[in-house]
Every structure is written in structure tokens, then in C-alpha cells.
Write an enzyme that holds these catalytic residues in place. Structure first.
Site, PDB file in Angstrom:
ATOM      1  N   ASN B 430       0.824  -1.198   0.000  1.00  0.00           N
ATOM      2  CA  ASN B 430       0.000   0.000   0.000  1.00  0.00           C
ATOM      3  C   ASN B 430       0.861   1.252   0.000  1.00  0.00           C
ATOM      4  O   ASN B 430       0.990   1.921  -1.034  1.00  0.00           O
ATOM      5  CB  ASN B 430      -0.948  -0.027   1.208  1.00  0.00           C
ATOM      6  CG  ASN B 430      -1.932   1.125   1.196  1.00  0.00           C
ATOM      7  OD1 ASN B 430      -1.871   1.992   0.346  1.00  0.00           O
ATOM      8  ND2 ASN B 430      -2.833   1.146   2.155  1.00  0.00           N
ATOM      9  N   ASP B 431       1.495   1.552   1.114  1.00  0.00           N
ATOM     10  CA  ASP B 431       2.270   2.792   1.236  1.00  0.00           C
ATOM     11  C   ASP B 431       3.327   2.941   0.136  1.00  0.00           C
ATOM     12  O   ASP B 431       3.585   4.050  -0.321  1.00  0.00           O
ATOM     13  CB  ASP B 431       2.972   2.846   2.594  1.00  0.00           C
ATOM     14  CG  ASP B 431       1.968   2.992   3.732  1.00  0.00           C
ATOM     15  OD1 ASP B 431       0.852   3.460   3.468  1.00  0.00           O
ATOM     16  OD2 ASP B 431       2.315   2.625   4.865  1.00  0.00           O
ATOM     17  N   VAL B 432       3.918   1.813  -0.283  1.00  0.00           N
ATOM     18  CA  VAL B 432       5.021   1.896  -1.242  1.00  0.00           C
ATOM     19  C   VAL B 432       4.545   2.255  -2.652  1.00  0.00           C
ATOM     20  O   VAL B 432       5.358   2.417  -3.551  1.00  0.00           O
ATOM     21  CB  VAL B 432       5.834   0.578  -1.295  1.00  0.00           C
ATOM     22  CG1 VAL B 432       6.456   0.286   0.055  1.00  0.00           C
ATOM     23  CG2 VAL B 432       4.986  -0.582  -1.763  1.00  0.00           C
ATOM     24  N   THR B 433       3.196   2.358  -2.847  1.00  0.00           N
ATOM     25  CA  THR B 433       2.679   2.754  -4.156  1.00  0.00           C
ATOM     26  C   THR B 433       2.020   4.131  -4.093  1.00  0.00           C
ATOM     27  O   THR B 433       1.455   4.592  -5.062  1.00  0.00           O
ATOM     28  CB  THR B 433       1.608   1.770  -4.647  1.00  0.00           C
ATOM     29  OG1 THR B 433       0.496   1.827  -3.728  1.00  0.00           O
ATOM     30  CG2 THR B 433       2.144   0.346  -4.679  1.00  0.00           C
ATOM     31  N   ALA B 472       1.748   3.407   7.632  1.00  0.00           N
ATOM     32  CA  ALA B 472       1.985   4.816   7.923  1.00  0.00           C
ATOM     33  C   ALA B 472       0.686   5.523   8.288  1.00  0.00           C
ATOM     34  O   ALA B 472       0.698   6.680   8.689  1.00  0.00           O
ATOM     35  CB  ALA B 472       2.635   5.493   6.730  1.00  0.00           C
TER      36      ALA B 472
END
Lengths: 98, 502
Positions: B430-433, B472
């Protein structure tokens, strides 16, 4: 060995470590941690010295305990690294198999 | 007594062991040479252990007592013989450790690798403490003391001040490694909640304790008393707990790397005490390795090392605008829709995250990739450095699912390819995209390098539900884009259904 010669080995080894570790491919960072864990158990050398020495039973038993802990790490660390590395396979080239 | 002039061949043997360790890490530069590298590491360790065993054979000194008419006339050591009992004890200790280590290594699940590594770190730390205490109790055996024969009373050993500093630091680092790794293990294992536990005034307490430890090392080196040594050992155990407890679950990859580094420095400090090349070289290698990995992880999260160590990230504060954004329109798709889109594609890039591993979807995912390859689709995997729970974790999980490693690409190598990709298949990440990392200066993840999945023609986003947010705690803009289709289901079930539909 004098302190300065030991320090020289240490400082140069830090530089070697820096360049060697940067050349490790990111795909193998988990095996890197497992194997560094295994080799940092070279502390077993100190444990064996303590375990083998006569003169202090307390020191001897602490040494034996440390030998056991370090052995768990050495055998476990290398074995789990070998297990991981065995899983990394290259793509089978189409046509090569047929 | 320790041999006075060390045999040059012994020193050479330790040097060879050190070189083996360097080559062992060098081997990890590519998967082909890595297996040889690991074997070289074993060879180096065998050399170091056998050399020590041979040069430190436990001996029993047999005394002779001459008695005459007036009682004892003379007494003295006559000859030494190998103490077989002590040899057996040492070999039993090695055997016991080997049995435990090999059993654990064989049984451990690949998803649990971060916990295992943390547990192993704690053992190195504890072993360093035990060796340090043993050296303090029997300094003559380590060759770090002079025997002083006073005019009156028993001869006693005086440890060299330099050796005391090395011992004190070694024990301190070892104790911090031990207790810190225990906390990291409990957090990674889920035994302890991932949420950071924040004590009031913790920075002041921690800095105070660290300063106290350094002062105690100095006091120990100068004085003759034992109390500074024991106090600094206890304080170091305590500071290890205090340092890691406030660090949140999201930062654990950095913590594990950092503790990896500490275990190396502990070994190096003990190597100084013993004047042993193999230990010093290893300590330097492992120390730099852990430090570099911590740096790589920090850079991948755009966080400074200091802010990670200070802790508190991932606390319960909701991301800005997180709740309000949920009402925005988004598109939901089925497994059949996904299968259709994937089959039509020329190139598919799969973006796996830790969620995929939790759902155990990696094997079905590889099946899906195989099916697509049969259809003539190019399939690649894109890995963000913090996709797993430790550096390189995702690569191991994919390798376990028999994904060929040359299909797997790092962020820098694949990010430019998303524009030419038909389908980006995001699963468990999730966060990494999140494009907010590139555009929204107020976002907590602003500046973090991310995978540009939104550039692909279509984004298929597998997620359990719309409500949940990433580590996050921020909402992801990608969910609401026109080219995104959300596949809401358990990752494994969804992939299995897609495989069926293909």
C-alpha cells in the site's frame, strides 16, 4: 600483537566490509543478514578459551554456556542461509528445456 | 597460563578464517556465487574453531608431593595431561548448540525469518556478555593480565587497563544487542504489540544511562574494584530494552539491521581483548554490513536514522484527511474482470507487499504468473526495499514460491517501465505505491521513494477492504484513480479465483 597493529587490522577490515557489502545484490539482503549472524558467532573463539581454561570454575561454565549459544547460531545461521540460497532459481530459458 | 609468544601459524590460521569470511560475503553479490560463498563461511568458521580447540586443549596439572620425616618436603607440578572430561564437556556444548540450531533452521517458515534473525542476534549478544564476564573472572586464561606477587599475601592478577576498556565496551554492546533483540523478536513475532510504547522523558533517561555506562567503563579501567563492571552490565541490559521499546513495528527492518551491526561490534570488541584477527575482521564486516543495511532501509523510507532511533513512528495518530477521503468514488472489480484484463496485457508488473506473505498468496501468485506466461504475457515483479519485514525479505518469499530471481526487479530498475506496462497488479502493498509521497508535502511519507504504479494503463489493487490503511496510517490516492480497479478480498482467495478464471 600491539594495540596499534590490531587497530590497523580493524580499520582496514571496516573498509573492506564497506565495499564488499555494497556489492551484495539487494535480492540477497536477507541471506546476508543470516550469514553475517552466523559468522559473528566467531565469538565462540573467546567462549572456547574460557571453557578450556583451568583455574576458575565460574569462568569455565560461563564459557560452556557461551559455546552452546554461539553453536546454535553458527549451525542455525549457516543452515538457514543455505536453505534460502537453494531457493533462488534462474528462469528456465524457453526452448532450452525442449 | 596462556602461551606467551603466540605461534605464527596460529595467527595465520585466524587470518585465513577472516579472509574466508570476507569472500563469503563477496559471494553474495550474485545468486550463482552465493552458495559457494556460504560454504566458504562454513570453512572459515571450521578453521577458527578447530584452531582454538587445538591450541587451547584443557589440561589437568598433576602434582607431586614429596614427604619426608618432617612432613611435606617439596610439592610441585610434575606433568600435565589432557583433561578428557573438559574436552567432552566442550564437545557436548557444541553438539547441543548444533542440534538446536539445525532443528530451528530446518523448521522455520520463511515468513518468520525476521523473528529468527532477531533471536539469533540476541544469542550473539548474550554469548558476548558471557565471554566478557568469563574473561573478567579468569583474566590469565585470556592473556590480558599480569600476575602481581606482593610482599605479603597471595599473588593476584591485574588486568591491563586497555583490556578492561575493550571488555567493558564488549559486554555493554553485547548486553544492548541481547535485550534489544529480545524486544525486536517479541514485536516481530506479534507477542508484543507493534505500537511504540512511549515513556515520558525517555530521551533524557536514555542519554543519561548511555553516559553512565561510558563513565563506568572509565571507572572500571582505572580502578581495581569490580562494581563498575557489574553495574555497567546491568545498565546495558536495561538500555537495550529502553531503546527498542519506543520504536514502532514499521521501523523494525531498521532495528533488525542495526542490531545486526551491534552484534558485529560486540564480536570486534572481544577480538580486541583476545588480539584475534578472525574476530576483529568478522566484527568489522558484520558491523559495516548492519550499518549499511540500516542506511538502505532508512533511505527507502525517507527517514533519518536518528528519527528511527528516537522512536514513536507509527503511533495512533490518523493521517491527515484519512477519514474524509473514504467517501470518494472508486471502482470495484471481480476476479473475472481481472483475469480478462491480465490476459489481454502485453506486460504485467506484480507489486507484492507484506500483506501477500501474510495471506500466504505467493504460491497462487506464481501459478497466476505461469498461466499468464503461457498466454504470452511478459510478467515481472517489482520490489520496494521495505516491502517485507526485513531487507530482502520479499525476494526470499518469492524465491520460496519458485519465482525465478531474474523476473524480480528492484525499485530503481523497474520504475521507468510502469509507463509501458498494461497492468500493474498490486497485492498486499500500500504505502510503497502511494503517489502522495511524490506530491503531498504534508503527507507523513512525503519524500519516500515509491513505485509509480499509477503510470500503468490499468492498476489492479488487491486489498482486504477499503477501510484499512497502511502502516503509515495514510490514505492512498491510487484507490480513487480512473485507471484503478479495486479487488476487495483476501489476497490468496482472490488470486486463486483469478487463476480459475484464466
Amino acid at each position: 600483537m600491539t594495540f596499534v597493529s590490531i587497530l590497523s587490522v580493524f580499520v582496514l577490515a571496516c573498509f573492506v566490509g564497506y565495499y564488499v557489502v555494497w556489492s551484495v545484490t539487494p535480492a540477497l539482503h536477507t541471506p546476508l543478514m543470516a550469514v553475517t549472524n552466523a559468522i559473528s558467532s566467531v565469538i565462540i573463539v573467546g567462549a572456547l578459551v574460557a571453557a578450556a581454561a583451568a583455574g576458575s570454575p565460574g569462568s569455565k561454565w560461563l564459557g560452556l554456556a557461551a559455546v552452546t549459544l554461539a553453536s546454535v547460531n553458527i549451525f542455525g545461521g549457516f543452515a538457514v542461509t543455505a536453505r534460502m540460497l537453494a531457493m533462488y532459481k534462474k528462469r528456465e530459458r524457453p526452448g532450452a528445456a525442449k | 597460563m596462556h602461551e606467551v609468544a603466540p605461534n605464527p601459524y596460529v595467527s595465520l590460521a585466524y587470518l585465513v578464517a577472516g579472509v574466508c569470511f570476507i569472500l563469503s560475503l563477496r559471494g553474495l553479490s550474485s545468486p550463482e556465487s552465493s552458495r559457494r560463498g556460504n560454504r566458504l563461511g562454513m570453512v572459515g568458521m571450521a578453521i577458527a574453531v578447530i584452531t582454538t580447540l587445538v591450541t587451547h586443549v584443557p589440561v589437568q596439572t598433576l602434582g607431586i608431593v614429596l614427604t619426608g620425616p618432617g612432613g611435606v618436603v617439596a610439592a610441585g607440578p610434575l606433568f600435565a595431561r589432557i583433561d578428557l572430561m573438559a574436552v567432552a564437556e566442550i564437545l557436548a556444548a557444541i553438539g547441543l548448540g548444533a542440534a538446536i540450531g539445525l532443528t530451528v533452521a530446518r523448521r522455520i517458515a520463511m515468513t518468520a525469518m525476521p523473528q529468527l534473525v532477531a533471536a539469533f542476534h540476541s544469542l550473539v549478544g548474550l554469548a558476548a556478555v558471557l565471554v566478557g564476564v568469563a574473561a573478567y573472572l579468569n583474566p590469565a586464561a585470556f592473556g590480558i593480565a599480569d600476575t602481581v606477587v606482593p610482599m605479603i599475601g597471595q599473588p593476584f592478577a591485574v588486568i591491563h587497563p586497555a583490556s578492561k576498556v575493550e571488555m567493558g565496551l564488549g559486554v555493554a554492546i553485547g548486553a544492548i544487542t541481547f535485550s534489544g533483540s529480545v524486544i525486536a523478536f517479541l514485536k516481530l513475532n506479534g507477542t508484543m504489540g507493534g505500537k511504540p510504547i512511549l515513556l515520558p522523558g525517555r530521551h533524557v533517561i536514555n542519554l543519561g544511562v548511555l553516559a553512565a555506562i561510558l563513565l563506568l567503563v572509565a571507572q572500571f579501567a582505572h580502578g581495581q574494584e569490580g562494581w563498575p563492571f557489574w553495574t555497567l552490565t546491568l545498565l546495558s541490559f536495561a538500555i537495550g530494552f529502553l531503546l527498542i521499546v519506543p520504536i514502532g513495528g514499521a521501523d523494525m527492518p531498521v532495528v533488525v539491521s542495526m542490531l545486526n551491526s551491534y552484534s558485529g561490534w560486540a564480536a570486534a570488541a572481544m577480538g580486541f581483548t583476545l588480539g584475534n584477527t578472525a574476530m576483529i575482521v568478522t566484527g568489522a564486516l558484520v558491523g559495516s554490513s548492519g550499518a549499511i543495511l540500516s542506511y538502505i532501509m532508512c533511505r527507502a523510507m525517507n527517514r533519518s536514522f536518528v528519527s528511527v532511533i528516537a522512536g514513536g513512528f507509527g503511533a495512533a495518530d490518523a493521517g491527515p484527511g484519512g477519514a474524509a477521503a473514504i467517501d470518494r468514488p472508486w471502482k470495484r472489480g471481480s476476479a473475472e474482470d481481472a483475469a480478462f484484463l491480465l490476459k489481454q496485457a502485453e506486460q504485467v508488473v506484480i507489486v507484492p507487499g507484506y500483506g501477500m506473505a501474510v495471506a500466504q498468496a505467493q504460491h497462487s501468485l506464481r501459478e497466476m504468473a505461469d498461466k499468464l506466461k503461457e498466454e504470452g504475457v511478459r510478467v515481472k515483479y517489482a520490489i520496494h526495499p521495505v516491502a517485507g519485514r526485513m531487507p530482502g525479505h520479499m525476494n526470499v518469499l518469492l524465491a520460496e514460491a519458485q519465482v525465478p530471481y531474474d523476473d524480480v526487479f528492484e525499485l530503481e530498475d523497474i520504475n521507468s517501465e510502469f509507463a509501458q506496462t498494461d497492468v500493474a497488479f498490486v497485492i498486499g502493498a500500500n504505502d510503497v505505491t502511494n503517489p502522495a509521497a511524490k506530491t503531498d508535502k504534508t503527507s507523513p511519507i512525503y519524500g519516500m521513494p515509491v513505485l509509480d504504479v499509477e503510470r500503468a494503463r490499468t492498476v489492479l489493487f488487491v486489498k482486504r477492504s477499503m477501510g484499512g490503511v497502511g502502516y503509515a496510517g495514510v490514505d492512498n490516492e491510487v484507490f480513487y484513480r480512473d485507471n484503478t480497479t479495486m479487488l476487495l478480498a483476501d489476497a490468496k482467495k482472490m488470486v486463486e479465483e483469478i487463476v480459475k478464471a484464466l
